[in-house]
Design a protein around this motif. Structure first.
Motif: not given
Lengths: 381, 257
Positions: A68-76
């Motif tokens: 989830i963190g990966q996705a959050c960072v990329i969309f961040g």
């Protein structure tokens, strides 16, 4: 000369100090009175602390949280790219998904051509994003507001169509993006990938924060306020507007490249108008005026479907209800949910979560004022 | 009288302006000599602000031309006009409320190239490097130095007007266009604006001054131009212009005169 000016100014400008005594003292007074600092600072600090905590949790938590963190960072990163344009330079565009697609397909095509160096791919993606961003800014020179939004919508569909055609020609199942390696070391998944994208996010964030302090940031700020006024004050509106579109395109394309790495391929179905809408939702949910708000919104919107899937589904099961209606129609329901959040935020709290936090902070501040006897003395009126 | 031998800072020659097919200005001509202040008065809609828009290249002319130091401005874009040393204040104070006073006043020194903009720095950095900063000088001159780091939105309208004037002055090394410096400023605070304006005039800044208050303009200019319906009614000595029957009539109407 200076001495003379100093001597002259108090009698020469009699009304100026009187007119401004109150505002002039207020920051200092607020600083003295409460440990909360300037207005908005606690809200910002809270958001930064929450993001840091979340960032560490994702880094050291379970593989699922890490994912989830990966996705959050990329969309961040993508949200930062959109923030630059919408929040920073005051333009509006609904083509974030297209630019992420540009990044992803650049990576896929380069990999297809045998170029697998991560940095080369990242830089080329950014350059292509910059170039297309520059082109997408051209309608922005003539249009504003709704018309500009429509122009960017056109771009979104053009990119969708082109990426579909490219995909059909090159590899119908999606363009394969190879596992991410740097100097022989594997960064393709798990915590190593997470930390890598987080570093990229931090670098981009720092660059944007630095840029805001330079003349570029000042020019964009002026542009955001009023184009005519900016032109009259000497800002080259055409140039800075185009650069805003271009830089935003570059950052969003980088996010797209990273997303392609995270899923291992570039597929045109991943970069639809829904992505563009969710990116804008991130901005407005977090608070479109600030970078930190954009990041905050990105995390919430990205993590929300995961939360629904893993947590809310359990609640439903415990209550003996079926949750299949969600899992079977996830993308449609998410899109509806994001759009609903978007509308609710615009209607009830245009400043987003940051605005809410600042309201909360103001409430707490007023409690402080009343309770502090020192403060009561300090306030003259 | 050496002034008459000098090239006029600004010459407006037979300018016509149309917006959307409607004639806004007709055959406007005037000139401003170095160090002089030209005041422009006229009722709402007379075309006062449009004249400034023409000079600052925001509005194109249909006919006629504007010469700055003897050179035609032609089809320059607004920021290029600024680069020549023409500063302009804005009629409205609704803009730039998020920006700090210093940032705003420094806008004038913003170079419109990537490298130039990246090197754009505030006056403290310049002071540390021992370089002069016009923004700092101007703030000092108008007694605004202690507002430098405050966002414009926190200040009173009078101070906002002063900041705007400072911004125009920071750019306008050769010509400053002031668009209604007293609009929205209450009676008691008007003195602040008047004082600032007279400081500018003492310094020998060339000024074109517009205001809706004819008394204020008359008291603060060397030459006065009265307008109505996009045409020049009269131009010359302030007293004479204000006393002339056609100007009085345009302000007071037929019945009262």
């Amino acid at each position: 000369m200076t001495e003379q000016a100093e001597l002259n100014s108090p009698p020469a400008l009699p009304a100026a100090p009187a007119a401004s005594d109150r505002p002039r003292l207020s920051p200092r007074r607020a600083g003295l009175l409460s440990p909360l600092g300037r207005r908005g600072t606690p809200a910002r600090l809270f958001m930064i602390a929450a993001l840091l905590a979340g960032g560490l949790w994702a880094g050291f938590g379970s593989p699922y949280i890490n994912l989830i963190g990966q996705a959050c960072v990329i969309f961040g990163i993508a949200a930062l790219g959109q923030w630059m344009l919408v929040g920073g330079a005051g333009q509006i565009a609904i083509s974030g998904g297209a630019f992420m697609g540009i990044g992803a397909f650049t990576a896929g095509l380069l990999a297809n051509a045998g170029i697998e160096n991560f940095f080369v791919i990242l830089v080329v993606s950014a350059v292509v994003g910059f170039g297309v961003g520059l082109l997408s800014g051209i309608p922005g020179l003539r249009f504003r507001g709704l018309y500009l939004l429509l122009a960017s919508l056109a771009l979104q569909f053009i990119m969708q169509s082109i990426s579909y055609q490219v995909q059909q020609k090159v590899s119908p199942a999606g363009l394969v993006v190879p596992p991410l390696t740097i100097g022989g070391k594997d960064f393709s998944f798990g915590t190593s990938f997470y930390w890598l994208v987080l570093v990229i996010l931090v670098v981009i964030y720092a660059l944007l924060a630095g840029l805001e302090r330079t003349g570029v940031g000042v020019a964009w700020k002026a542009l955001r306020e009023s184009e005519v006024a900016a032109a009259m004050t000497g800002v080259d509106v055409t140039k800075w507007k185009l650069y805003a579109f271009a830089a935003s395109g570059a950052i969003t394309a980088i996010a797209g490249t990273l997303f392609a790495y995270s899923v291992g391929r570039a597929d045109h179905e991943s970069y639809t108008i829904l992505v563009s809408i969710s990116l804008l939702t991130m901005l407005f949910l977090g608070g479109s005026g600030s970078r930190i708000g954009a990041l905050f919104g990105a995390v919430i919107i990205t993590a929300l479907p995961y939360f629904l899937q893993s947590e809310v589904s359990v609640w439903f099961q415990n209550a003996g209800l079926s949750f299949d209606w969600y899992t079977n129609n996830m993308s449609v329901i998410n899109a509806g949910l994001f759009s609903a959040i978007f509308v609710i935020v615009i209607l009830f709290e245009p400043e987003g979560i940051q605005g809410l936090l600042i309201k909360l902070e103001t409430g707490i501040r007023s409690l402080f004022r009343h309770r502090s006897p020192k403060g009561a003395k300090g306030v003259e009126s | 009288m050496t002034a008459t031998l000098e090239v006029a800072t600004l010459e407006v020659q037979h300018v016509d302006v149309e917006l959307g097919g409607v004639s806004i200005l007709r055959d406007i001509s005037f000139d401003v000599r170095p160090g002089q202040t030209l005041g422009i008065v006229g009722p709402n809609g007379a075309g006062k602000t449009t004249i400034l828009n023409v000079i600052s290249a925001v509005v194109p002319t249909v006919k006629g031309q504007v010469l700055f130091k003897g050179r035609p401005l032609g089809q320059l874009r607004p920021h290029r006009v600024r680069d020549l040393g023409i500063g302009r204040s804005l009629q409205s104070t609704h803009y730039f409320h998020d920006m700090t006073v210093l940032n705003l006043v420094s806008l004038g020194s913003l170079r419109n190239t990537v490298w130039g903009a990246l090197r754009f720095s505030d006056h403290r950095k310049l002071a540390r490097r021992g370089e002069p900063s016009r923004a700092a000088e101007v703030l000092d001159l108008l007694g605004l130095t202690h507002y430098a780091d405050r966002p414009l939105g926190e200040l009173s309208t009078a101070v906002q007007k002063l900041v705007d004037m400072a911004r125009a002055l920071a750019v306008g090394t050769d010509l400053v266009l002031l668009d209604e410096p007293t609009s929205g400023v209450s009676g008691a605070e008007r003195g602040v604006v008047t004082t600032a304006l007279s400081k500018l005039r003492e310094l020998g800044v060339t000024i074109v001054l517009i205001d809706h208050d004819p008394g204020f303009v008359m008291a603060n200019c060397d030459q006065l131009m009265a307008m109505n319906f996009g045409e020049v009614l009269k131009i010359g000595n302030p007293r004479e212009v204000m006393d002339s029957p056609e100007v009085r009539q345009s302000y007071l109407g037929d019945s009262q005169y």
